[in-house]
Design an enzyme around this catalytic site. Sequence first.
Site, short mmCIF file in Angstrom:
data_model
loop_
_atom_site.label_atom_id
_atom_site.label_comp_id
_atom_site.label_asym_id
_atom_site.label_seq_id
_atom_site.Cartn_x
_atom_site.Cartn_y
_atom_site.Cartn_z
N GLY A 174 15.60 92.34 90.56
CA GLY A 174 15.43 92.55 89.12
C GLY A 174 16.16 91.52 88.28
CG HIS A 201 15.70 89.37 94.77
ND1 HIS A 201 15.58 90.46 95.59
CD2 HIS A 201 14.44 88.88 94.59
CE1 HIS A 201 14.29 90.63 95.89
NE2 HIS A 201 13.58 89.70 95.30
CD GLU A 204 13.52 85.43 91.66
OE1 GLU A 204 14.21 86.45 91.78
OE2 GLU A 204 12.27 85.45 91.63
ZN LIG Z 1 11.51 89.25 95.58
#
Ligand SMILES: [Zn+2]
Length: 341
Positions: A174, A201, A204
């Site tokens: 998210g 994550h 990114e």
């Molecule tokens: Zn992803």
Amino acid sequence: MNVQKKIERFPKIDLHCHLDGSVRPETILEIALKEDIHVPTTKIEAFKQHTQVAEDCSSLKEYLSKFALTSDVMQKSEYIYRITDELLEDLSNENVKYIEIRFAPFLHMEKGMTFEEAVESVLKAMEEGKEKYGILSKLILICMRRHSPEVSVQIVEKGKAYLGKGVVAIDLAGNEHDFPPELHKKAFQLAKEYGFHRTVHAGETGIPKNIITAVEELKAERIGHGIHAYLNEEILEFVKEKKIPLEMCISSNVQTKAVEGFEDHPIKKYLDEGIAVTINTDNITVSNTTLAKEYEILMNKQGFTLEDIKQTIINGINASFASNEEKEELTGIFKEEFFKL
Ligand SMILES: [Zn+2]
């Protein structure tokens, strides 16, 4: 055999695939109509535009807007089961041998489904998929950054009953800008204690230092994307030194504008520098992609050779959250299939 055919026949592995981003558009439409969910059009070709990004997708916001309908249709266990089953069927047609599917159970509990029902529907389809499609699959439970840290702890507490039954790890996903990884530190530390693997994550959307926080504080063993490590020499060195595998998803990264174009992606640089990069789809439907397409893009735009692609696939087996026994078995299967090509 030409290169394209070879790529199609390669045995494949995907470590970063979101269930809700990989639903057949036909299925979304069918369930929406059945459930009286408003759809912008009932003509499938036009409908697809609402589930996939266009070639000229200009932002992460536009990218995320494509998930709206999917989450609406994934509120009953029978649909989650069907969607997982169909995904595995599609993957088997691509010769995918191993996949780690990820989803955020709490996004599917808005209309009364329980955590257990959501998780068990995915696991049931995955278990059956072994026989039905010849695919070994594992499940990663996602904690959403925007949810409270207590929800993440609940995922770990409730999810631990499924360790050894298909669930292998937790993830954090998210909005990286407003919710730094350390907010969810408690859940990840607990996860480690219980025996979950961890992936996060990070890096990114332009905050490379999240990579270090994810590894040091959240005990991440792999990083989702990690594209922006190259912006900071120290962080790049950290990834190399700690041998952190990166789950990279090229089309998605270009579509969300994490990088401007395919040529600007650092993946080849990382591979050449010995980083364990892996190639994944992220969201098969939303990104309108397949692993074969991703490989082809890398060969055309980044100068990857077939050997490079194979290397990333081997990296994927090594970095996977399968058991050592399963990894050995997969290595055997992959070697044999590569040899035949
Ligand atoms: Zn992803």
